[in-house]
Design an enzyme around this catalytic site. Structure first.
Site, short mmCIF file in Angstrom:
data_model
loop_
_atom_site.label_atom_id
_atom_site.label_comp_id
_atom_site.label_asym_id
_atom_site.label_seq_id
_atom_site.Cartn_x
_atom_site.Cartn_y
_atom_site.Cartn_z
CG MET A 2 -31.89 2.56 -15.68
SD MET A 2 -31.39 1.87 -17.58
CE MET A 2 -29.60 1.97 -17.57
CG PHE A 10 -21.55 6.61 -20.89
CD1 PHE A 10 -20.97 7.06 -22.32
CD2 PHE A 10 -21.96 7.39 -20.10
CE1 PHE A 10 -20.89 8.35 -22.53
CE2 PHE A 10 -22.06 8.94 -20.43
CZ PHE A 10 -21.35 9.20 -21.48
N GLY A 11 -22.84 2.47 -22.49
CA GLY A 11 -22.60 0.78 -22.44
C GLY A 11 -21.09 0.53 -21.85
N GLY A 12 -21.15 -0.61 -21.42
CA GLY A 12 -19.85 -1.07 -20.89
C GLY A 12 -19.50 -0.68 -19.55
CG MET A 56 -31.93 6.17 -21.30
SD MET A 56 -30.41 5.37 -21.68
CE MET A 56 -30.54 4.84 -23.07
CG ASP A 94 -29.58 1.61 -24.99
OD1 ASP A 94 -30.54 1.59 -24.19
OD2 ASP A 94 -28.81 0.64 -25.22
CG MET A 139 -28.71 7.56 -25.02
SD MET A 139 -26.83 7.21 -24.64
CE MET A 139 -26.99 5.43 -24.05
CB SER A 171 -27.98 -2.98 -25.68
OG SER A 171 -27.79 -1.67 -25.88
CG HIS A 199 -32.42 -2.49 -24.96
ND1 HIS A 199 -33.30 -2.47 -23.95
CD2 HIS A 199 -31.31 -1.54 -24.66
CE1 HIS A 199 -33.31 -1.36 -23.43
NE2 HIS A 199 -32.05 -1.06 -23.58
CG ASP A 224 -30.60 -1.37 -19.96
OD1 ASP A 224 -29.34 -1.91 -20.08
OD2 ASP A 224 -31.13 -0.47 -20.61
N GLY A 225 -27.95 -2.94 -18.02
CA GLY A 225 -26.58 -2.27 -17.67
C GLY A 225 -25.67 -3.21 -16.97
CG HIS A 244 -33.78 2.47 -22.21
ND1 HIS A 244 -32.74 2.19 -21.79
CD2 HIS A 244 -34.30 3.13 -21.59
CE1 HIS A 244 -32.68 2.55 -20.74
NE2 HIS A 244 -33.52 3.37 -20.55
C1 DX5 Z 1 -27.11 2.40 -20.85
C2 DX5 Z 1 -28.06 1.57 -21.82
C3 DX5 Z 1 -27.87 0.28 -21.78
C4 DX5 Z 1 -26.46 -0.28 -22.38
C5 DX5 Z 1 -26.22 -1.74 -21.83
O1 DX5 Z 1 -27.47 3.64 -20.78
O2 DX5 Z 1 -29.38 1.86 -21.38
O3 DX5 Z 1 -28.99 -0.29 -22.53
O4 DX5 Z 1 -26.10 -0.32 -23.72
O5 DX5 Z 1 -25.04 -2.13 -22.39
P1 DX5 Z 1 -24.10 -2.94 -21.49
O6 DX5 Z 1 -24.72 -4.28 -21.42
O7 DX5 Z 1 -22.84 -3.01 -22.16
O8 DX5 Z 1 -24.10 -2.36 -20.18
ZN ZN Z 2 -30.98 0.81 -22.39
#
Ligand code: DX5
Ligand code: ZN
Length: 228
Positions: free
Chosen positions: A135, A141-143, A66, A33, A35, A7, A31, A173-174, A64
């Site tokens: 999910m 959010f990532g991380g 969102m 994302d 948003m 991602s 990937h 994912d996540g 993806h």
């Molecule tokens: C979260 C995203 C994910 C995210 C994954 O809303 O859909 O794709 O970026 O990042 P990590 O692997 O850091 O959780």
């Molecule tokens: Zn994603």
């Protein structure tokens, strides 16, 4: 077949070209994302960014969405170079119509399910899906930390796919990393999104490769058989 889909949300956006080239030999998917600040409390990238990076790589683009009203924007992302569009079942009034449209445009399609949505919500569409995105964190959010309580959802979905004799990928994912890649694959996931654990690693390619090996050695379908 296992795919690792890094991602770019976790990448350095000021240097996406190098970030992507760092993983290009280790993965076949990317990937992206999207948003909108409405479906999720964060804003990321739009079609212009997808279109720019499309010129830099031939990786398979897993986009993806969102966002609310995914039917309004799917074409823009297809025109920008998406190979697969994932949209949320919670965000669409007519998933079947949009899935058909994406297929008519020659792209792959997937429905995504947020943690609090029962996975059975996608069962009526399985016959027209290339993939389901489960999910494993709340989208936005990532991380974030992987939610192990999503594992039974993956198994339930894989069982239904096998029971109906379908060929549908399951993406998780996540919070995916080396510490849970075996588990998600053992429960039936075969596409692993990895943001922080790849782009924030000392060697993104090495990290993606390690996640792939763990997933490949653990992947089973619902009957415990390792498909070839
Ligand atoms: C979260 C995203 C994910 C995210 C994954 O809303 O859909 O794709 O970026 O990042 P990590 O692997 O850091 O959780
Ligand atoms: Zn994603």
């Amino acid at each position: 077949m296992i795919h690792i889909s890094p991602s770019v949300l976790a990448a350095d956006f000021s240097d996406l070209k190098s970030e992507i080239s760092n993983v290009e030999n280790a993965v076949d998917w990317l990937h992206l994302d999207v948003m909108d600040g409405v479906f999720v409390p964060n804003i990321s990238i739009g079609p212009a960014v997808v279109s720019c990076i499309r010129k830099r790589t031939s990786l398979f683009f897993d986009v993806h969405l969102m966002i609310v009203h995914p039917e309004k924007y799917a074409d823009a992302f297809i025109d920008a170079g998406a190979d697969l569009i994932d949209f949320h079942v919670e965000a669409s009034d007519d998933p079947r119509g949009l899935l058909a449209h994406i297929r008519e445009r020659g792209r792959k399609c997937a429905l995504a399910v947020s943690p609090d949505t029962p996975v059975e919500c996608v069962f009526p569409y399985l016959d027209v899906l290339d993939m389901v995105l489960v999910m494993t964190v709340y989208p936005g959010f990532g991380g974030q930390k992987f939610m192990p309580r999503m594992l039974p959802k993956i198994a339930c979905l894989r069982r239904e796919i096998v029971r109906r004799g379908l060929s549908v990928d399951i993406e998780v994912d996540g919070g995916i990393s080396k510490s849970n890649a075996s588990d998600v694959a053992q429960y039936g996931a075969n596409v692993l999104v990895a943001g922080s654990s790849v782009f924030r690693a000392a060697s993104p390619a090495l990290s993606a490769g390690e996640i792939r090996i763990l997933a490949e050695s653990s992947y089973t379908n619902a009957e415990g058989i390792q498909p070839s």
